[in-house]
Enzyme design. Structure first.
Site, PDB file in Angstrom:
ATOM      1  N   ARG A   1      -0.911  -9.545  13.048  1.00 29.47           N
ATOM      2  CA  ARG A   1      -1.456  -8.546  12.105  1.00 29.47           C
ATOM      3  C   ARG A   1      -2.221  -9.251  10.987  1.00 29.47           C
ATOM      4  O   ARG A   1      -3.260  -8.784  10.530  1.00 29.47           O
ATOM      5  CB  ARG A   1      -0.318  -7.699  11.515  1.00 29.47           C
TER       6      ARG A   1
ATOM      7  N   ARG B   1      10.558  -1.196  11.507  1.00 34.96           N
ATOM      8  CA  ARG B   1       9.393  -0.940  12.356  1.00 34.96           C
ATOM      9  C   ARG B   1       9.319  -1.929  13.512  1.00 34.96           C
ATOM     10  O   ARG B   1       9.668  -3.101  13.350  1.00 34.96           O
ATOM     11  CB  ARG B   1       8.109  -1.051  11.514  1.00 34.96           C
TER      12      ARG B   1
ATOM     13  N   LYS C   1       0.834  -1.214   0.000  1.00 28.18           N
ATOM     14  CA  LYS C   1       0.000   0.000   0.000  1.00 28.18           C
ATOM     15  C   LYS C   1       0.869   1.265   0.000  1.00 28.18           C
ATOM     16  O   LYS C   1       0.682   2.165  -0.816  1.00 28.18           O
ATOM     17  CB  LYS C   1      -0.931   0.023   1.238  1.00 28.18           C
TER      18      LYS C   1
ATOM     19  N   ARG D   1      11.642  -5.247   5.241  1.00 24.90           N
ATOM     20  CA  ARG D   1      11.348  -3.820   5.056  1.00 24.90           C
ATOM     21  C   ARG D   1      12.213  -2.948   5.963  1.00 24.90           C
ATOM     22  O   ARG D   1      12.423  -3.220   7.123  1.00 24.90           O
ATOM     23  CB  ARG D   1       9.887  -3.526   5.371  1.00 24.90           C
TER      24      ARG D   1
ATOM     25  N   ARG E   1     -10.480   0.015   7.803  1.00 23.18           N
ATOM     26  CA  ARG E   1     -10.061  -1.363   8.049  1.00 23.18           C
ATOM     27  C   ARG E   1     -11.152  -2.153   8.736  1.00 23.18           C
ATOM     28  O   ARG E   1     -10.989  -3.346   8.946  1.00 23.18           O
ATOM     29  CB  ARG E   1      -8.882  -1.332   9.002  1.00 23.18           C
TER      30      ARG E   1
END
Ligand code: G5P
Ligand code: MG
Length: 214
Positions: free
Chosen positions: A171, A160, A15, A125, A91
């Site tokens: 998640r 993160r 996203k 990431r 969401r």
């Protein structure tokens, strides 16, 4: 061309990365609820203090907090003038219904990808705390030119807190529990939901995205 867009997809679907690409071709304001919440955590606001415990457990931050944050952001002049692209919101069904009361959406783009493709993306990431640019250390096209540093401003990259295997599983389960409700809600609106394949190369996904946005 669509001016109010929702980017919808699982954790790590792409996203944020696709939002950056859209920003280069359209003047829309990028509103990422995850980024806004992380900013609040970093600056130690009351919202940040409340949100952190949910984020660290891979749970959703309560609807009232997130809805208020989005309403405030999209009511600003730049979003009113140029349109906006919501990344990570809505969401839940409740969030979608609350959004409907304040803004008419043009397109909900669902990025399709399977769970097994996501873990490596999440674990690889890295991001720049200065400009927000997103990298991936496991993908040649997405890795920084100099390991550990942002290509644009040379800031040391960070990982993160929620990008670890345990929190990713949580998640993912949170996403599974909520996603059908949101997609079904928008599916009742003719032409609203548009799918892109998130597993292709960046260039193909980007081209698909441009096509579905008209
Ligand atoms: P976030 O911040 O919204 P998630 O979990 O929804 O977090 P995330 O992890 O930010 O979503 P993304 O933005 O979909 O994923 O993915 P990305 O960063 O662009 O790409 C992931 C990695 O894959 C990167 O390394 C990138 O380089 C690479 N990549 C991208 N595209 C490709 C590709 O095409 N190919 C390949 N090979 N790699 C690619 O939310 C965080 C938390 O905040 C709270 C919740 O607690 C949530 O867990 N929150 C909310 N709570 C309630 N309601 C809301 N609306 C909330 N929004 C956030
Ligand atoms: Mg993101």
């Amino acid at each position: 061309m669509a001016r109010s867009i929702v980017l919808f997809g699982a954790p790590g679907a792409g996203k944020g990365t696709l939002a950056e690409k859209i920003k280069k071709i359209m003047p829309v304001v990028h509103v990422s609820t995850g980024d806004l919440l992380r900013e609040n955590v970093r600056s130690g606001t009351d919202v940040g203090k409340k949100a952190k415990e949910f984020m660290d457990q891979g749970k959703l931050v309560p609807d009232d907090i997130v809805i208020a944050m989005v309403k405030e952001r999209i009511s600003k002049d730049d979003a009113k003038k140029n349109g906006f692209m919501l990344d990570g919101f809505p969401r839940t069904l409740e969030q979608a219904q609350a959004l409907d009361k304040v803004a008419k959406m043009d397109a909900v783009v669902v990025i399709d990808i399977k769970k097994e493709d996501l873990k490596k993306r999440i674990l690889g990431r890295r991001s720049c705390p200065t400009c927000g640019k997103i990298y991936n250390i496991y993908n040649e096209q997405l890795m920084p030119k100099k390991a550990g540093f942002c290509n644009d401003d040379n800031t040391p990259l960070i990982q993160r807190d929620d990008d670890n295997e345990v929190t990713f599983e949580k998640r993912w389960n949170t996403y599974l529990g909520q996603s059908d409700g949101v997609i079904n809600y928008y599916s009742k609106m003719p032409g609203m939901v548009r799918h892109v394949d998130g597993t292709r190369t960046m260039a193909i996904t980007e081209a698909e995205l441009k096509k579905v946005l008209g």
